[in-house]
Design an enzyme around this catalytic site. Structure first.
Site, PDB file in Angstrom:
ATOM      1  N   GLU A  80      30.576  14.216 -24.571  1.00  0.00           N
ATOM      2  CA  GLU A  80      31.614  15.252 -24.660  1.00  0.00           C
ATOM      3  C   GLU A  80      32.930  14.763 -24.072  1.00  0.00           C
ATOM      4  O   GLU A  80      34.010  15.075 -24.587  1.00  0.00           O
ATOM      5  CB  GLU A  80      31.132  16.509 -23.932  1.00  0.00           C
ATOM      6  CG  GLU A  80      29.999  17.226 -24.645  1.00  0.00           C
ATOM      7  CD  GLU A  80      29.236  18.169 -23.748  1.00  0.00           C
ATOM      8  OE1 GLU A  80      28.334  18.869 -24.261  1.00  0.00           O
ATOM      9  OE2 GLU A  80      29.510  18.223 -22.527  1.00  0.00           O
ATOM     10  N   ASP A  84      21.904  22.760 -16.239  1.00  0.00           N
ATOM     11  CA  ASP A  84      22.224  24.114 -15.804  1.00  0.00           C
ATOM     12  C   ASP A  84      22.094  24.240 -14.291  1.00  0.00           C
ATOM     13  O   ASP A  84      22.896  24.913 -13.634  1.00  0.00           O
ATOM     14  CB  ASP A  84      21.297  25.118 -16.495  1.00  0.00           C
ATOM     15  CG  ASP A  84      21.389  25.055 -18.009  1.00  0.00           C
ATOM     16  OD1 ASP A  84      22.485  24.739 -18.518  1.00  0.00           O
ATOM     17  OD2 ASP A  84      20.373  25.305 -18.677  1.00  0.00           O
TER      18      ASP A  84
END
Length: 615
Positions: A220, A379
């Protein structure tokens, strides 16, 4: 040794300091489903294993798992996300309830809840089936409802924190939960949040947000740099060369998997060879598994090129090149392009590289594990990093705690969740567990509460009759417990219930009611009181937070003036629909009085739709 112990105590102090920190999570929520099977033969129709399903589990995924991790680490987590009116959505709601997350999701009929279903045999993932399409966009009404939920949840958290600005976590995995109007609203409302964390597949969509921290994967990050610098840029020395084709694949949250470790490095004949050109004869090609999705990255055998998610990174830096070096060299640019104070580039099971305003890169490491063990570890990393920065921890400390949280979650197959107790145990610190029986007398409360306060733990207090314990009670108590470190429940005696509810109540004696409450994991202590009001117990406990069920403002709670005079806060938790003690009792009575065999055809009791709590 003394220095290491002191460092662990310092880190543990930060973990304690973020207890109760208000955090709003918004984004793509999904359900993770795990199906564990056995296989001992191949089928006749094809060379494929015949699977016998042995176990199935479901867990919150995506933004929902980030919220679960925030709650498990001790934060006060509120989730706003679109969720389908389907079976997967119901399971996701249950996952959130069990974790103590404040569920403020928005029902979206006709739009399915995204699901990732994994089939495993011998802890090996054989296949994954994804449902939920990014083309299932929110309609205008859905966008309006989502914005309303965001606004209400923000004010709810602010009120719960005594006026303190909450923290915001944005989880944008390209599944349609955050369309342009929602992104624009969050950018416009940025000042309402003290700390903002962003985890997005496409960081370019969030220009103007000015986040406190972004946590891109390596792929990313390179994608963002490729777009910022144009399709290509010339290389010189150790500069990165980025090539980016038109169009990006869309997928859910990046799973922490690594394509390969570096092969032998050869710098001699790299000059002028395109990044994706096959290696010369005798040289290994790409090692591992470069794929167009999941954020996986593979390093070529000559040590010169890295590929992943439509991006090629060519360094021409020669021997010893790895992704950490590449990420460190571009941290300043990533901060400039994202507007973030902190950039944490995650490197799958190789750890992370973190950079802040001081320009000093921080490198953290992890232990390689099977891919099935690392689902959702990002997460946990995001949740711990966010909580630490929101608690004003120095960046090196936040980076250490985030990496530790991600690392200790990957011990087994399943969706990763890091609990506060696990983090403290990893730091060789006591978890603060104090041994007292669940059922206590009112004369014992003073000493028990004093011991808890000495340990720095906050006390939540609620009361009620709890005559016929049902799911509505359990969800209410779980939400109450999530507001602090321990929950004390005061139960009306039989005489008190009769005076409040009538001569035919309670249905269950106080011994049974108290025993059932004490058996709940979310309840720390249960005490019985004879009076019609819990005022005397409130005076004795002096709770940090007093909780009452209802859809009225806290100002209308009769005990509110007393609680506030003692220095506590008052919270009202919204009623859980379709759960009522009175309705259950009425249904039992109506069945016992009607001998007709056709009772199954009786119309539902309208009282079942009432909203009641600790009745």
């Amino acid at each position: 040794m003394a220095g290491a112990a002191a460092e662990q105590r310092r880190l543990a102090t930060v973990v304690e300091s973020w207890l109760g920190r208000p955090v709003l999570i918004v984004g793509d929520a999904m359900l993770d489903e795990w199906r564990f099977a056995d296989s001992d033969r191949l089928c006749r129709e094809a060379p494929a294993p015949v699977l016998t399903l042995r176990r199935r589990i479901s867990a919150a995924g995506g933004a929902a798992n980030t919220a679960v991790n925030v709650a498990a680490l001790g934060g006060r987590a509120v989730l706003v996300a679109p969720v389908g009116a389907d079976v997967a959505g119901d399971e996701l709601h249950d996952c959130l309830d069990r974790a103590g997350v404040w569920d403020r999701t928005v029902n979206q009929p006709g739009r399915p809840t995204p699901v990732k279903r994994r089939m495993l045999a011998g802890n090996q993932i054989l296949l994954r089936e994804d449902s939920g399409d990014p083309d299932d966009a929110l309609d205008p009404e859905g966008v309006t409802r989502l914005l309303t939920a965001l606004n209400c949840a923000t004010e709810e958290l602010r009120a719960a924190a005594g006026g303190e600005a909450p923290t915001l976590v944005v989880c944008d995995y390209g599944l349609g939960a955050l369309p342009a109007p929602v992104r624009a609203w969050l950018v416009e409302q940025r000042e309402r949040y003290a700390t903002v964390a962003l985890d997005a597949h496409d960081l370019a969509d969030w220009r103007g947000l000015a986040p406190t921290v972004v946590t891109p994967s390596f792929a990313e990050a390179t994608r963002l740099l490729a777009r910022a610098s144009g399709a290509t840029r010339p290389t010189a020395g150790t500069e990165l060369h980025l090539e980016h084709p038109h169009g990006d694949p869309t997928d859910g949250p990046s799973e922490l998997t690594v394509g390969a470790a570096p092969g032998g490095a050869h710098a001699d004949d790299a000059t002028d060879r395109p990044a994706l050109e096959p290696s010369p004869a005798g040289r290994p090609g790409p090692v591992g598994e470069p794929t167009p999705s999941e954020g996986r990255v593979a390093l070529t055998g000559d040590g010169l090129s890295i590929t992943g998610t439509g991006v090629t990174v060519n360094t021409q830096a020669g021997e010893g090149v790895d992704r950490a070096v590449l990420a460190e060299s571009r941290l300043a640019e990533l901060r400039a392009h994202t507007g973030a104070d902190v950039v944490a580039v995650t490197l799958d099971t190789e750890g992370a590289v973190v950079g802040g305003a001081d320009g000093e890169p921080r490198r953290s490491h992890s232990t390689p594990v099977p891919a099935s063990h690392a689902v959702g570890a990002g997460d946990a990393y995001l949740a711990a990093m966010t909580l630490a920065l929101a608690a004003d921890a120095p960046l090196p400390t936040a980076a250490q705690l985030a990496q530790l949280a991600a690392t200790i979650t990957v011990s087994d197959t399943g969706t990763c969740v890091c609990r506060r107790e696990d983090l403290l145990t990893a730091l060789n610190q006591p978890t603060g567990t104090i041994s007292h029986p669940a059922l206590v007398g009112s004369d014992e409360l003073d000493a028990i509460v004093a011991e808890y306060r000495e340990a720095g733990r906050s006390v939540v207090f609620t009361n009620g009759c709890f005559d016929v314990l049902h799911r509505g009670h359990v969800r209410y108590l779980e939400q109450a417990r999530a507001l602090g470190d321990l929950l004390i429940v005061a139960v009306n005696s039989d005489g008190s219930v009769r005076r409040l509810k009538g001569p035919d109540r309670p249905v269950n004696p106080v011994e049974d009611r108290a025993a059932l409450l004490a058996a709940l994991a979310c309840v720390d202590h249960v005490v019985v009181f004879e009076e019609d009001s819990p005022a005397a117990l409130i005076e004795a406990v002096r709770p940090d937070i007093y909780v009452k069920g209802g859809d009225y403002p806290p100002e209308l709670v009769p005990e509110a003036p007393l609680v506030r005079r003692l220095g506590g806060q008052v919270h009202t938790l919204g009623y859980v629909p379709d759960r009522s003690t009175s309705a259950i009792i009425e249904r039992i009575r109506s069945h016992s009085q009607d001998p007709s065999p056709a009772t199954s055809e009786r119309k539902p009791d309208p009282s079942l739709s009432s909203r009641t709590q600790a009745s």
